[in-house]
Design a protein around this motif. Structure first.
Motif, PDB file in Angstrom:
ATOM      1  N   GLY A 578       0.809  -1.212   0.000  1.00  0.00           N
ATOM      2  CA  GLY A 578       0.000   0.000   0.000  1.00  0.00           C
ATOM      3  C   GLY A 578       0.843   1.263   0.000  1.00  0.00           C
ATOM      4  N   TYR A 579       1.944   1.275   0.728  1.00  0.00           N
ATOM      5  CA  TYR A 579       2.810   2.452   0.766  1.00  0.00           C
ATOM      6  C   TYR A 579       3.547   2.634  -0.556  1.00  0.00           C
ATOM      7  CZ  TYR A 579       2.044   2.367   5.798  1.00  0.00           C
ATOM      8  OH  TYR A 579       1.468   2.379   7.041  1.00  0.00           O
ATOM      9  N   THR A 580       4.003   1.516  -1.124  1.00  0.00           N
ATOM     10  CA  THR A 580       4.697   1.604  -2.408  1.00  0.00           C
ATOM     11  C   THR A 580       3.756   2.101  -3.501  1.00  0.00           C
ATOM     12  OG1 THR A 580       6.056  -0.278  -1.709  1.00  0.00           O
ATOM     13  CG2 THR A 580       6.148   0.346  -4.023  1.00  0.00           C
ATOM     14  N   ALA A 581       2.522   1.565  -3.526  1.00  0.00           N
ATOM     15  CA  ALA A 581       1.550   1.990  -4.528  1.00  0.00           C
ATOM     16  C   ALA A 581       1.223   3.472  -4.378  1.00  0.00           C
ATOM     17  CB  ALA A 581       0.280   1.151  -4.404  1.00  0.00           C
ATOM     18  N   GLN A 582       1.109   3.935  -3.139  1.00  0.00           N
ATOM     19  CA  GLN A 582       0.800   5.351  -2.903  1.00  0.00           C
ATOM     20  C   GLN A 582       1.957   6.240  -3.373  1.00  0.00           C
ATOM     21  OE1 GLN A 582       0.507   6.489   1.219  1.00  0.00           O
ATOM     22  NE2 GLN A 582      -1.074   8.011   0.772  1.00  0.00           N
ATOM     23  N   ALA A 583       3.196   5.790  -3.142  1.00  0.00           N
ATOM     24  CA  ALA A 583       4.350   6.599  -3.527  1.00  0.00           C
ATOM     25  C   ALA A 583       4.566   6.600  -5.035  1.00  0.00           C
ATOM     26  CB  ALA A 583       5.604   6.080  -2.820  1.00  0.00           C
ATOM     27  N   LEU A 584       4.230   5.493  -5.704  1.00  0.00           N
ATOM     28  CA  LEU A 584       4.487   5.379  -7.134  1.00  0.00           C
ATOM     29  C   LEU A 584       3.320   5.835  -7.995  1.00  0.00           C
ATOM     30  CD1 LEU A 584       6.325   1.912  -7.246  1.00  0.00           C
ATOM     31  CD2 LEU A 584       7.336   4.204  -7.266  1.00  0.00           C
ATOM     32  N   ALA A 585       2.209   6.220  -7.376  1.00  0.00           N
ATOM     33  CA  ALA A 585       1.069   6.703  -8.142  1.00  0.00           C
ATOM     34  C   ALA A 585       1.433   8.009  -8.859  1.00  0.00           C
ATOM     35  CB  ALA A 585      -0.129   6.916  -7.220  1.00  0.00           C
ATOM     36  N   GLU A 586       0.629   8.347  -9.848  1.00  0.00           N
ATOM     37  CA  GLU A 586       0.943   9.517 -10.673  1.00  0.00           C
ATOM     38  C   GLU A 586       1.016  10.794  -9.844  1.00  0.00           C
ATOM     39  OE1 GLU A 586      -1.003  11.486 -14.597  1.00  0.00           O
ATOM     40  OE2 GLU A 586      -0.968   9.311 -14.460  1.00  0.00           O
TER      41      GLU A 586
END
Length: 643
Positions: A578-586
């Protein structure tokens, strides 16, 4: 070489040199004394013998003179006594050529003593009667000198050894603070802080020890502040302040992790419409008190069933994520929640005939979280329209394997040792090194492939984790023995690590396979450390001492404090997706990812990002405090564990 050895060697060399000087002086004095004593003895013998011989020589009694010489020669230790008679040029000569016993030949060959000789002419008035020569034998001097050397050497050796022992004890006592400083430095290196060294009496070391203690305390406080900062930041962003549960953002993050890992299970929306009624009738305090009690109830659920996630997503609504649940389990959960909430409503139940409604949905295909929430919201709306009951289940297709079939399939797989494997490489971001390969399990039956996310909920439900993990760990250990270039990470199940017998077995097996320790890692879900587990942590300490790697999976998933890191001291953590997805989002925010990674890095723990899909994301992560990555940028490869 250690300071202790250096000081010991220097002091002993100086002391040994001083003993050698004293020894040589003492032996020299003894030698001089013996030489003088020998010369004096020869002089006395020559004088007394001359007086004794004069009457015999005056009477020309050669036999009497010879008897006197023989008596003197036999009564002392002389090398030669000779008398030359001038009357007839005859010679009386006695010689001793024997070597003295008790003295090594090499010692006498040093020629430390020269024979002392005394010659005199015997007269009677003005008439010369003869010439007397007395030569002392040095053997007696050698014997005395040798005995003196042996006795003195024994005394010095005993004294030297006693001094060595006393010096060793004294140096160890005096240097104990330095040893404690060294141990403290190692503890700091191993990320153990806050242990105080007692202040020594030596003034110089006292200041050094004080500085080390102060530094250790400061590092401990810095780590604590970093953890508190990360926890506060997460709570501010992901926690509802009234209920203590996660908020909508937290629920979305957890849902992303769930969908990325397995996606098996269901979602429920729970609307407590009575909250507004409590607010209208009894005010804010009563409303918040009730919401807080609901939060405590749902927190207790998550502690008992760690595959559940509860969150408060709006004023009246709560969301539930039930990982690995089938339809019947989801319905049973709804009944249990309804029963427990009604018991907590007490007198408030009179305010509303139906205080809560629920909408339930099971994930069947590849629905994303938005689609699941929409379906759950529709089911929630339908539940409000019902005349009886409190929940509605969204229409689903019954495509899941029944739980009973899962149990049979798992038991057959374990008994036949027929798991299939894949391995995914974990690469470092800033170098070409590989951390390890994570091992993934699959079940292949009749051309059907079941990933771990599909059957692991059943493994946990039926308490098959210990048997399952034993099979995987044994096969992985044998594979590591066969390939010295291989390194593997194995995920352990929660049900397995909750059993004392499994932990004991794991430590025993680790001792048998210690040769592969540096290339074998065990990954534990973060959920296992939400509450202090001394037995688990003691087992992990034993594994770490044997050289095995310890990792924490799903790092940061829970809202609890990260203080467990300093207790567990893992080698690496794998960040919750979840943290990685939030950081890598546009339009993503990397503050939360950076905060939890810094907390780990301060303890020299390697941080690993998961579900990284392409090289562009790797480059984005390189600017963050992330050390390594894994994901579909390097997809899992078929892997065979040879028996």
């Amino acid at each position: 070489m250690t300071l202790y050895r250096q000081l010991l060697i220097v002091v002993l060399l100086i002391y040994g040199g001083l003993l050698a000087v004293v020894f040589s002086i003492e032996i020299g004095n003894t030698r001089s004394y013996l030489s003088e004593q020998q010369l004096s003895d020869v002089n006395n013998t020559s004088t007394s013998l001359g007086l004794s011989l004069s009457p015999y020589l005056e009477d020309e009694d050669v036999i009497g003179a010879e008897s006197v010489i023989n008596a003197m020669f036999d009564s002392g230790y002389y090398q030669q006594i000779s008398l030359k008679l001038f009357a007839d040029d005859s010679l009386i000569d006695r010689r001793n050529t024997r070597s003295i016993d008790g003295v090594p030949e090499w010692f006498t060959s040093l020629e430390l003593f020269q024979p002392s000789a005394q010659e005199q002419v015997l007269t009677s008035g003005w008439m010369q009667l003869g010439e007397l020569k007395v030569v002392g034998h040095p053997g007696f001097a050698y014997l005395q000198l040798w005995n003196a050397m042996v006795d003195l050497a024994k005394l010095f050796v005993v004294g030297y050894l006693a001094t060595v022992l006393l010096l060793m004890r004294a140096l160890r006592y005096l240097l104990k603070p330095l040893e404690q400083i060294q141990q403290q430095a190692k503890l700091i290196e191993q990320r153990n802080f806050g242990q105080t060294i007692p202040l020594p009496h030596t003034q110089e070391l006292r200041s050094v020890v004080g500085a080390i203690n102060h530094m250790s305390d400061n590092i401990a406080q810095q780590f604590e502040s970093q953890v508190q900062e990360a926890s506060a930041l997460r709570q501010q962003a992901f926690q509802d302040s009234v209920s203590g549960l996660g908020n909508r953002a937290y629920f979305i993050n957890q849902s992303k992790s769930w969908l990325a890992e397995s996606g098996v299970g269901g979602v429920a929306l729970l609307s407590l419409d009575i909250i507004e009624a409590i607010h209208v009738r009894d005010g804010f305090s009563a409303r918040d008190e009730f919401i807080h009690s609901v939060g405590e109830l749902f927190t207790a659920y998550t502690q008992q069933q760690q595959q559940l996630v509860f969150a408060r997503i709006s004023n009246l609504e709560f969301a539930v994520l039930a990982e690995g649940f089938d339809q019947q389990q989801l319905l049973d959960l709804a009944e249990e929640i309804n029963k427990d909430l009604l018991s907590r409503l007490a007198t408030w139940k009179q305010y509303m005939p139906r205080p809560l409604v629920m909408g339930l949905v099971l994930r069947q295909k590849d629905e994303n979280i938005g689609e699941l929430l929409t379906a759950a919201d529709t089911a929630l709306h339908n539940a409000r329209e019902l005349r009886e009951g409190f929940f509605s289940l969204a229409d689903v297709e019954h495509t899941h394997i029944p739980r009973s079939q899962w149990k049979q399939l798992l038991e057959n797989t374990i008994s036949r040792q027929s798991l299939a494997y894949k391995a995914q490489v974990v690469n470092f971001i800033h170098s070409d090194k590989v951390l390890h390969h994570e091992l993934f399990t699959t079940i292949e039956v009749d051309a059907q492939h079941y990933a771990a996310g599909q059957f692991m909920p059943a493994v946990e439900q039926f308490r098959l984790g210990a048997q399952f993990d034993q099979m995987v760990v044994e096969q992985a250990a044998r594979a590591l023995q066969q390939d010295n270039n291989l390194s593997l990470a194995i995920n352990l199940t929660l049900s397995a690590i909750s059993e004392a017998s499994f932990l004991a077995w794991l430590v025993e097996l680790a001792q048998q396979y210690q040769t592969v320790a540096s290339r074998m890692a065990f990954e534990i879900p973060e959920t296992a450390f939400l509450q202090e587990n001394t037995q688990l942590e003691a087992s992990l300490d034993s594994l770490r001492e044997l050289g095995f790697q310890i990792g924490i999976d799903q790092y940061g998933r829970n809202l609890n404090s990260l203080n467990y890191l300093s207790r567990v001291k893992p080698n690496y953590v794998k960040i919750d997706y979840g943290y990685t997805a939030q950081a890598l989002a546009e339009d993503g925010d990397s503050h939360f990812l950076s905060a939890i990674c810094r907390a780990a890095r301060n303890l020299q723990i390697i941080t690993v990002a998961q579900r990284v899909e392409n090289q562009q994301q790797v480059e984005l992560l390189s600017a963050l405090p992330v050390d390594a990555y894994q994901g579909y940028v390097a997809p899992p490869q078929r892997f065979t564990l040879n028996d």
